[in-house]
Design an enzyme around this catalytic site. Structure first.
Site, PDB file in Angstrom:
ATOM      1  N   ASN A   7     -32.935 -19.664  55.810  1.00  0.00           N
ATOM      2  CA  ASN A   7     -32.994 -19.899  57.244  1.00  0.00           C
ATOM      3  C   ASN A   7     -34.214 -20.775  57.516  1.00  0.00           C
ATOM      4  O   ASN A   7     -35.344 -20.295  57.491  1.00  0.00           O
ATOM      5  CB  ASN A   7     -33.106 -18.538  57.948  1.00  0.00           C
ATOM      6  CG  ASN A   7     -33.192 -18.671  59.452  1.00  0.00           C
ATOM      7  OD1 ASN A   7     -33.240 -19.775  60.000  1.00  0.00           O
ATOM      8  ND2 ASN A   7     -33.220 -17.533  60.134  1.00  0.00           N
ATOM      9  N   ARG A  91     -28.273 -20.860  57.127  1.00  0.00           N
ATOM     10  CA  ARG A  91     -28.048 -20.626  58.552  1.00  0.00           C
ATOM     11  C   ARG A  91     -28.181 -21.980  59.255  1.00  0.00           C
ATOM     12  O   ARG A  91     -29.202 -22.662  59.114  1.00  0.00           O
ATOM     13  CB  ARG A  91     -29.103 -19.671  59.089  1.00  0.00           C
ATOM     14  CG  ARG A  91     -28.948 -19.475  60.572  1.00  0.00           C
ATOM     15  CD  ARG A  91     -30.116 -18.751  61.171  1.00  0.00           C
ATOM     16  NE  ARG A  91     -29.886 -18.549  62.592  1.00  0.00           N
ATOM     17  CZ  ARG A  91     -30.855 -18.403  63.470  1.00  0.00           C
ATOM     18  NH1 ARG A  91     -32.107 -18.424  63.081  1.00  0.00           N
ATOM     19  NH2 ARG A  91     -30.575 -18.214  64.734  1.00  0.00           N
ATOM     20  N   HIS A 180     -26.748 -16.807  68.217  1.00  0.00           N
ATOM     21  CA  HIS A 180     -26.857 -15.454  67.643  1.00  0.00           C
ATOM     22  C   HIS A 180     -25.483 -14.930  67.224  1.00  0.00           C
ATOM     23  O   HIS A 180     -25.275 -13.714  67.138  1.00  0.00           O
ATOM     24  CB  HIS A 180     -27.440 -14.430  68.641  1.00  0.00           C
ATOM     25  CG  HIS A 180     -28.876 -14.623  68.986  1.00  0.00           C
ATOM     26  ND1 HIS A 180     -29.352 -14.432  70.260  1.00  0.00           N
ATOM     27  CD2 HIS A 180     -29.935 -14.956  68.236  1.00  0.00           C
ATOM     28  CE1 HIS A 180     -30.653 -14.663  70.279  1.00  0.00           C
ATOM     29  NE2 HIS A 180     -31.031 -14.982  69.051  1.00  0.00           N
ATOM     30  N   GLY A 210     -34.445  -9.921  70.858  1.00  0.00           N
ATOM     31  CA  GLY A 210     -35.579 -10.166  69.952  1.00  0.00           C
ATOM     32  C   GLY A 210     -36.514 -11.126  70.654  1.00  0.00           C
ATOM     33  O   GLY A 210     -36.630 -11.078  71.882  1.00  0.00           O
ATOM     34  N   GLY A 212     -35.925 -14.285  70.803  1.00  0.00           N
ATOM     35  CA  GLY A 212     -34.851 -14.895  71.568  1.00  0.00           C
ATOM     36  C   GLY A 212     -33.894 -13.760  71.906  1.00  0.00           C
ATOM     37  O   GLY A 212     -33.883 -12.742  71.215  1.00  0.00           O
ATOM     38  N   ARG A 241     -39.110 -18.254  76.488  1.00  0.00           N
ATOM     39  CA  ARG A 241     -38.109 -19.079  77.185  1.00  0.00           C
ATOM     40  C   ARG A 241     -37.747 -18.456  78.518  1.00  0.00           C
ATOM     41  O   ARG A 241     -37.632 -17.240  78.630  1.00  0.00           O
ATOM     42  CB  ARG A 241     -36.831 -19.213  76.349  1.00  0.00           C
ATOM     43  CG  ARG A 241     -37.009 -20.022  75.095  1.00  0.00           C
ATOM     44  CD  ARG A 241     -35.690 -20.122  74.342  1.00  0.00           C
ATOM     45  NE  ARG A 241     -35.938 -20.097  72.911  1.00  0.00           N
ATOM     46  CZ  ARG A 241     -35.142 -19.548  72.014  1.00  0.00           C
ATOM     47  NH1 ARG A 241     -34.023 -18.972  72.385  1.00  0.00           N
ATOM     48  NH2 ARG A 241     -35.456 -19.577  70.741  1.00  0.00           N
ATOM     49  N   ASP A 283     -44.813 -11.118  73.379  1.00  0.00           N
ATOM     50  CA  ASP A 283     -44.391 -10.058  72.458  1.00  0.00           C
ATOM     51  C   ASP A 283     -44.238  -8.741  73.234  1.00  0.00           C
ATOM     52  O   ASP A 283     -45.174  -8.281  73.887  1.00  0.00           O
ATOM     53  CB  ASP A 283     -45.471  -9.920  71.372  1.00  0.00           C
ATOM     54  CG  ASP A 283     -45.008  -9.031  70.246  1.00  0.00           C
ATOM     55  OD1 ASP A 283     -44.770  -9.547  69.153  1.00  0.00           O
ATOM     56  OD2 ASP A 283     -44.902  -7.796  70.473  1.00  0.00           O
ATOM     57  N   ARG A 285     -44.036  -5.632  72.392  1.00  0.00           N
ATOM     58  CA  ARG A 285     -44.920  -4.501  72.056  1.00  0.00           C
ATOM     59  C   ARG A 285     -46.232  -4.590  72.822  1.00  0.00           C
ATOM     60  O   ARG A 285     -46.708  -3.607  73.387  1.00  0.00           O
ATOM     61  CB  ARG A 285     -45.225  -4.490  70.558  1.00  0.00           C
ATOM     62  CG  ARG A 285     -44.388  -3.513  69.786  1.00  0.00           C
ATOM     63  CD  ARG A 285     -44.581  -3.685  68.338  1.00  0.00           C
ATOM     64  NE  ARG A 285     -44.364  -5.090  67.957  1.00  0.00           N
ATOM     65  CZ  ARG A 285     -44.136  -5.503  66.726  1.00  0.00           C
ATOM     66  NH1 ARG A 285     -44.109  -4.650  65.755  1.00  0.00           N
ATOM     67  NH2 ARG A 285     -43.940  -6.774  66.456  1.00  0.00           N
ATOM     68  N   GLY A 331     -35.246  -7.012  67.429  1.00  0.00           N
ATOM     69  CA  GLY A 331     -36.537  -6.301  67.391  1.00  0.00           C
ATOM     70  C   GLY A 331     -36.755  -5.378  68.580  1.00  0.00           C
ATOM     71  O   GLY A 331     -37.178  -4.228  68.428  1.00  0.00           O
ATOM     72  N   GLU A 383     -28.159 -10.466  59.909  1.00  0.00           N
ATOM     73  CA  GLU A 383     -27.531 -11.786  59.910  1.00  0.00           C
ATOM     74  C   GLU A 383     -27.428 -12.358  58.494  1.00  0.00           C
ATOM     75  O   GLU A 383     -26.472 -13.033  58.147  1.00  0.00           O
ATOM     76  CB  GLU A 383     -28.330 -12.739  60.801  1.00  0.00           C
ATOM     77  CG  GLU A 383     -28.246 -12.348  62.268  1.00  0.00           C
ATOM     78  CD  GLU A 383     -29.374 -12.907  63.114  1.00  0.00           C
ATOM     79  OE1 GLU A 383     -30.491 -12.352  63.076  1.00  0.00           O
ATOM     80  OE2 GLU A 383     -29.145 -13.903  63.819  1.00  0.00           O
TER      81      GLU A 383
HETATM   82  P1  ADP Z   1     -36.734 -12.857  66.254  1.00  0.00           P
HETATM   83  O1  ADP Z   1     -35.938 -13.207  67.448  1.00  0.00           O
HETATM   84  O2  ADP Z   1     -37.892 -13.775  66.001  1.00  0.00           O
HETATM   85  O3  ADP Z   1     -35.925 -12.511  65.015  1.00  0.00           O
HETATM   86  P2  ADP Z   1     -37.213  -9.981  66.381  1.00  0.00           P
HETATM   87  O4  ADP Z   1     -35.773  -9.630  66.438  1.00  0.00           O
HETATM   88  O5  ADP Z   1     -37.991  -9.594  65.177  1.00  0.00           O
HETATM   89  O6  ADP Z   1     -37.474 -11.514  66.680  1.00  0.00           O
HETATM   90  O7  ADP Z   1     -37.896  -9.322  67.673  1.00  0.00           O
HETATM   91  C1  ADP Z   1     -39.234  -9.521  67.988  1.00  0.00           C
HETATM   92  C2  ADP Z   1     -39.532  -8.763  69.281  1.00  0.00           C
HETATM   93  O8  ADP Z   1     -39.288  -7.366  69.032  1.00  0.00           O
HETATM   94  C3  ADP Z   1     -40.965  -8.887  69.742  1.00  0.00           C
HETATM   95  O9  ADP Z   1     -41.008  -9.045  71.153  1.00  0.00           O
HETATM   96  C4  ADP Z   1     -41.548  -7.538  69.356  1.00  0.00           C
HETATM   97  O10 ADP Z   1     -42.630  -7.146  70.178  1.00  0.00           O
HETATM   98  C5  ADP Z   1     -40.361  -6.648  69.598  1.00  0.00           C
HETATM   99  N1  ADP Z   1     -40.548  -5.340  68.961  1.00  0.00           N
HETATM  100  C6  ADP Z   1     -40.606  -5.049  67.649  1.00  0.00           C
HETATM  101  N2  ADP Z   1     -40.865  -3.713  67.478  1.00  0.00           N
HETATM  102  C7  ADP Z   1     -40.980  -3.181  68.721  1.00  0.00           C
HETATM  103  C8  ADP Z   1     -41.237  -1.887  69.243  1.00  0.00           C
HETATM  104  N3  ADP Z   1     -41.443  -0.839  68.442  1.00  0.00           N
HETATM  105  N4  ADP Z   1     -41.264  -1.722  70.578  1.00  0.00           N
HETATM  106  C9  ADP Z   1     -41.059  -2.757  71.414  1.00  0.00           C
HETATM  107  N5  ADP Z   1     -40.810  -4.005  70.995  1.00  0.00           N
HETATM  108  C10 ADP Z   1     -40.765  -4.221  69.679  1.00  0.00           C
END
Ligand code: ADP
Length: 404
Positions: A7, A91, A180, A210, A212, A241, A283, A285, A331, A383
């Site tokens: 990817n 991908r 996606h 996530g 995105g 975005r 982010d 979190r 995520g 994926e």
């Molecule tokens: P990508 O789209 O880059 O693949 P991910 O699917 O890994 O991204 O998602 C990343 C997002 O998931 C970030 O905003 C991250 O803060 C959030 N995230 C990951 N773990 C947690 C959690 N325990 N609680 C809340 N958000 C989380």
């Protein structure tokens, strides 16, 4: 079969070695900051200690060369020579209207991926660079392209056309494509498997949240609408975005702040979304933590994010005349019970009832109550596995018909 999955992003390469027979990831790696003064490579074989290297990598070709060296140099029980790799799955973000399925990559396919540079300037160029570099290092195996857009080819015309002059669709193919796709496809298939439901007659809404994010309506196993559009900018509020905005905002800003087109592009793709709203972070979190500490802007960003997601779910319930299951992945979708709760609260009209304990328990797949009309599940996405399985199938078929 041992399939190598790649990817390629603009400055990163994620990769996995997957054994498709037992659906197992044998090795996972990530190269970041390609083109910067120092790039970082991380790799981990199953059951082995992860390795991390800092090294100068000018481009994707150099990065792939390093990856190949690391793969066979690493102490492991799974790969001793590159000859054991039977196919490579790539991908590719945008398949335009051309690709409805995964394909064996030949010169025509490379040209078609290049032809979509215009509509996917951030994604398709690095995807093609990765394909070309990987073909140099692994020239004797089939290379397969798996498109993010492919699963959404079933979206009907009334859902993929925008309300702009039709000649713009005919001339430039401006329409909703959706992204996606491999993730929405994977979690929907996992849902049928885990619930025992047949895809025929079942209506589900998959929420990939996530960095995105997109939400898809799936009826009889087919995507019938999705929140991302011509590009991945439309739809939900994402990490950086904007998602949906009134297009007039752009004209207004160009005039008021004398922005160039490039400025507007960066504003909407890189400085908006959760980051722009909170002024703190993209982010989730970080935002949840700061909101907990009383930061009002971070709470507002979370509220806008959840409200937008709720609106799409409501729209897709209307589009399908009901829903049997709502699935969370990505995520945020997989890990944040708080966000799931905020998105799904006050949905009695649709018969959605969340069990607070189930929702709060990690790894619990069904989070709705037993008497909820709509089943709500958390299903981790994979994926790379979809890419590996498609690549294995196409590689096998190409072996059986080597003249194809
Ligand atoms: P990508 O789209 O880059 O693949 P991910 O699917 O890994 O991204 O998602 C990343 C997002 O998931 C970030 O905003 C991250 O803060 C959030 N995230 C990951 N773990 C947690 C959690 N325990 N609680 C809340 N958000 C989380």
């Amino acid at each position: 079969m041992k399939i190598f999955v790649i990817n390629c992003g603009s400055s990163s390469i994620k990769y996995q070695l997957i054994d498709t027979e037992n659906r197992e990831t044998l090795c996972k790696g990530l190269v970041e900051r390609i083109g910067a003064v120092t790039s970082i490579v991380k790799q981990e074989f199953k059951g082995e200690k992860p390795i991390k290297k800092t090294i100068a990598l000018d481009n994707h070709a150099a990065a792939l060369k390093t990856i190949m060296e690391l793969l066979i140099a690493a102490d492991n029980d799974y790969l001793h020579s590159l000859d054991e790799i039977e196919a490579v799955g790539h991908r590719v973000v945008h398949g335009g209207e051309t690709f409805k399925d995964s394909v064996l990559i030949d010169e025509d396919v490379e040209e078609a991926i290049q032809a979509a540079f215009d509509i996917a300037p951030l994604h398709n160029p690095p995807n093609l660079q990765g394909i070309r570099a990987a073909k140099k290092h692994l020239p004797n195996v089939p290379h397969v392209a798996v498109f993010d857009t492919a699963f959404h080819h079933s979206i009907p015309q009334h859902a993929f056309l925008y309300g702009i002059p039709n000649r713009l669709y005919r001339r430039y193919k401006i329409r909703r494509y959706g992204f996606h796709g491999t993730s929405h496809y994977y979690v929907s298939r996992q849902y049928y498997k885990e619930s025992g439901k047949s895809k025929d007659g079942t209506k589900i809404i998959t929420c990939h949240l996530g960095n995105g994010g997109s939400i898809t309506a799936i009826k009889d196993g087919l995507s019938i609408d999705t929140s991302m559009g011509f590009t991945p900018l439309e739809g939900l509020v994402m990490g950086t975005r904007s998602g949906d905005i009134d297009p007039s905002i752009m004209f207004y800003l160009i005039e008021k702040e004398e922005l160039s087109l490039a400025n507007v592009h960066a504003l909407l793709n890189k400085h908006s979304g959760l980051l722009g709203l909170s002024g703190y972070a993209g982010d989730m979190r970080d935002l949840l933590e700061e909101a907990e500490n009383g930061d009002r802007r971070c709470q507002e960003a979370i509220d806008v994010f959840c409200y937008r997601a709720k609106k799409y779910i409501g729209a897709y319930i209307a589009a399908m005349n009901g829903v049997d299951a709502i699935i969370f992945t990505g995520g945020i979708g997989e890990n944040s019970s708080k966000i799931r709760e905020l998105i799904l609260k006050d949905m009695q009209y649709a018969g959605v009832k969340i069990d607070a304990d189930r929702n709060a328990t990690r790894g619990n797949t069904v989070i709705s109550t037993n008497d909820s009309n709509v089943e709500v599940m958390v299903i981790p996405t994979n994926e790379e596995l979809v890419i590996a399985i498609d690549s294995a199938k196409i590689a096998l078929a190409s072996k059986q018909t080597p003249w194809a």
